[in-house]
Write a protein that holds these residues in place. Structure first.
Motif, PDB file in Angstrom:
ATOM      1  N   LEU A   1      59.916  49.354 100.934  1.00  0.00           N
ATOM      2  CA  LEU A   1      58.636  49.874 101.413  1.00  0.00           C
ATOM      3  C   LEU A   1      58.776  50.503 102.792  1.00  0.00           C
ATOM      4  CD1 LEU A   1      55.578  50.216 101.201  1.00  0.00           C
ATOM      5  CD2 LEU A   1      55.328  47.871 102.042  1.00  0.00           C
ATOM      6  N   ALA A   2      59.454  49.816 103.704  1.00  0.00           N
ATOM      7  CA  ALA A   2      59.642  50.363 105.052  1.00  0.00           C
ATOM      8  C   ALA A   2      60.406  51.679 105.003  1.00  0.00           C
ATOM      9  CB  ALA A   2      60.379  49.346 105.924  1.00  0.00           C
ATOM     10  N   ALA A   3      61.405  51.761 104.133  1.00  0.00           N
ATOM     11  CA  ALA A   3      62.192  52.990 104.017  1.00  0.00           C
ATOM     12  C   ALA A   3      61.342  54.138 103.471  1.00  0.00           C
ATOM     13  CB  ALA A   3      63.398  52.755 103.116  1.00  0.00           C
TER      14      ALA A   3
ATOM     15  N   ASP B   1      59.941  46.128  88.834  1.00  0.00           N
ATOM     16  CA  ASP B   1      61.050  45.812  89.722  1.00  0.00           C
ATOM     17  C   ASP B   1      60.661  46.170  91.155  1.00  0.00           C
ATOM     18  OD1 ASP B   1      61.783  48.666  90.266  1.00  0.00           O
ATOM     19  OD2 ASP B   1      62.282  48.657  88.137  1.00  0.00           O
ATOM     20  N   PRO B   2      61.435  45.693  92.159  1.00  0.00           N
ATOM     21  CA  PRO B   2      61.059  45.898  93.569  1.00  0.00           C
ATOM     22  C   PRO B   2      60.850  47.355  93.957  1.00  0.00           C
ATOM     23  CG  PRO B   2      62.754  44.216  93.406  1.00  0.00           C
ATOM     24  CD  PRO B   2      62.609  44.806  92.036  1.00  0.00           C
TER      25      PRO B   2
ATOM     26  N   VAL C   1      51.959  45.964 107.478  1.00  0.00           N
ATOM     27  CA  VAL C   1      52.110  45.395 106.144  1.00  0.00           C
ATOM     28  C   VAL C   1      52.886  44.097 106.325  1.00  0.00           C
ATOM     29  CG1 VAL C   1      53.039  45.648 103.816  1.00  0.00           C
ATOM     30  CG2 VAL C   1      52.081  47.644 105.009  1.00  0.00           C
ATOM     31  N   LEU C   2      52.251  42.996 105.983  1.00  0.00           N
ATOM     32  CA  LEU C   2      52.831  41.670 106.189  1.00  0.00           C
ATOM     33  C   LEU C   2      52.961  41.010 104.815  1.00  0.00           C
ATOM     34  CD1 LEU C   2      53.743  39.487 108.189  1.00  0.00           C
ATOM     35  CD2 LEU C   2      51.346  38.826 108.453  1.00  0.00           C
TER      36      LEU C   2
ATOM     37  N   LEU D   1      53.010  50.280  96.662  1.00  0.00           N
ATOM     38  CA  LEU D   1      52.524  49.837  97.965  1.00  0.00           C
ATOM     39  C   LEU D   1      52.574  50.957  99.003  1.00  0.00           C
ATOM     40  CD1 LEU D   1      54.115  46.273  98.187  1.00  0.00           C
ATOM     41  CD2 LEU D   1      51.736  46.853  97.689  1.00  0.00           C
ATOM     42  N   SER D   2      53.584  51.807  98.919  1.00  0.00           N
ATOM     43  CA  SER D   2      53.681  52.898  99.897  1.00  0.00           C
ATOM     44  C   SER D   2      52.529  53.884  99.729  1.00  0.00           C
ATOM     45  CB  SER D   2      55.031  53.616  99.767  1.00  0.00           C
ATOM     46  OG  SER D   2      55.168  54.225  98.497  1.00  0.00           O
ATOM     47  N   GLU D   3      52.149  54.171  98.479  1.00  0.00           N
ATOM     48  CA  GLU D   3      51.015  55.065  98.254  1.00  0.00           C
ATOM     49  C   GLU D   3      49.717  54.409  98.712  1.00  0.00           C
ATOM     50  OE1 GLU D   3      48.764  58.228  97.535  1.00  0.00           O
ATOM     51  OE2 GLU D   3      50.973  58.167  97.509  1.00  0.00           O
ATOM     52  N   LEU D   4      49.590  53.109  98.457  1.00  0.00           N
ATOM     53  CA  LEU D   4      48.405  52.382  98.911  1.00  0.00           C
ATOM     54  C   LEU D   4      48.336  52.377 100.434  1.00  0.00           C
ATOM     55  CD1 LEU D   4      46.130  50.874  97.448  1.00  0.00           C
ATOM     56  CD2 LEU D   4      47.427  48.770  97.749  1.00  0.00           C
ATOM     57  N   ALA D   5      49.478  52.203 101.086  1.00  0.00           N
ATOM     58  CA  ALA D   5      49.516  52.193 102.548  1.00  0.00           C
ATOM     59  C   ALA D   5      49.128  53.561 103.119  1.00  0.00           C
ATOM     60  CB  ALA D   5      50.901  51.787 103.035  1.00  0.00           C
ATOM     61  N   ARG D   6      49.543  54.616 102.476  1.00  0.00           N
ATOM     62  CA  ARG D   6      49.182  55.951 102.954  1.00  0.00           C
ATOM     63  C   ARG D   6      47.672  56.178 102.875  1.00  0.00           C
ATOM     64  NH1 ARG D   6      54.077  57.314  99.974  1.00  0.00           N
ATOM     65  NH2 ARG D   6      55.732  57.826 101.444  1.00  0.00           N
TER      66      ARG D   6
END
Length: 251
Positions: free
Chosen positions: A133-135, A95-96, A115-116, A103-108
């Motif tokens: 993700l932004a939150a 789920d989202p 992130v587009l 994705l947040s862990e990957l971004a860190r």
């Protein structure tokens, strides 16, 4: 330091395929379907490539979350021109919220400036992952983008709303989700397709990322809606009016 753009992509059934529900009404029958990159994510890939064409320091990294079958869509993104691809192995549909956690862990870890991603997936139409993700990252966000004007410090984004076009500014790092009017994705060239076959796809596991899946959404059932229509040929306007009066419940 390169300007890293992370582009999440999702594998979805081809929108030209015939969608059927499984007999237990709990899933979509995918046995006869072909799969593609979610169209909104393809738009995000295209915009990331255009950003790289405007700036010399941009690196475009695409990511897919799913089984080995997701590699086909990642190679399509590589054939379009993406620099690198990452597949996070996940056996179950997510789920989202759980996608946003991954994705947040990957971004860190990757520390992208942007992130587009597509505003929504055409299979579940949730339109929630970018916002979640932004939150989680605490980054500014601009959703439903129809135009992105980037600068060294951020971007000015025109976004589609029910009341028209809203323009806002975000600073890097940021999350931006792409709307349909943002661009027209390019086709992968034959040299690009051939080159993509030889490019490695980095693999990560949920355990490696320290992510434990906690489902927040339960699918209780799907219903196949019939699109069949019946027609009746009438001779006169009087017959038409009489038919309309007798079948007002259809309107």
């Amino acid at each position: 330091m390169s300007f890293l753009v992370l582009v999440p992509t999702k594998q979805v059934p081809d929108t030209d395929g015939v969608i059927r529900v499984t007999p237990d009404e709990l899933d979509v029958d995918t046995s006869h379907l072909s799969f593609v990159i979610n169209p909104f994510d393809a738009i995000a890939v295209e915009e990331a490539l255009r950003l790289r064409e405007r700036r010399e320091d941009v690196e475009v990294v695409v990511v897919g979350i799913g089984g080995e079958a997701y590699e086909d869509e990642l190679r399509t993104a590589l054939a379009m021109g993406a620099d690198r691809a990452i597949r996070v192995d996940a056996a179950e549909p997510l789920d989202p919220w759980n996608v946003a956690c991954i994705l947040s862990e990957l971004a860190r870890r990757l520390e992208p400036r942007l992130v587009l991603m597509g505003k929504q997936a055409v299979d579940d139409d949730s339109a929630q992952t970018g916002q979640f993700l932004a939150a989680r990252l605490g980054w500014p966000q601009a959703t439903f983008a129809s135009r992105i004007d980037d600068s060294d410090h951020g971007a000015e984004v025109a976004r589609e709303t029910d009341h028209g076009i809203e323009t806002l500014s975000v600073t890097w790092p940021a999350v931006i989700t792409a709307d349909l009017r943002l661009n027209e994705p390019r086709y992968a060239s034959l040299p690009g397709i051939l080159a993509a076959r030889g490019k490695p796809i980095e693999e990560m596991s949920l355990e490696e990322l320290g992510i434990e899946i906690e489902p927040r959404v339960e699918l209780v059932g799907l219903q196949q809606v019939s699109s069949q229509r019946t027609g009746q040929q009438l001779e006169t306007v009087t017959e038409l009016l009489e038919c309309l009066r007798e079948n007002t419940e259809l309107f």
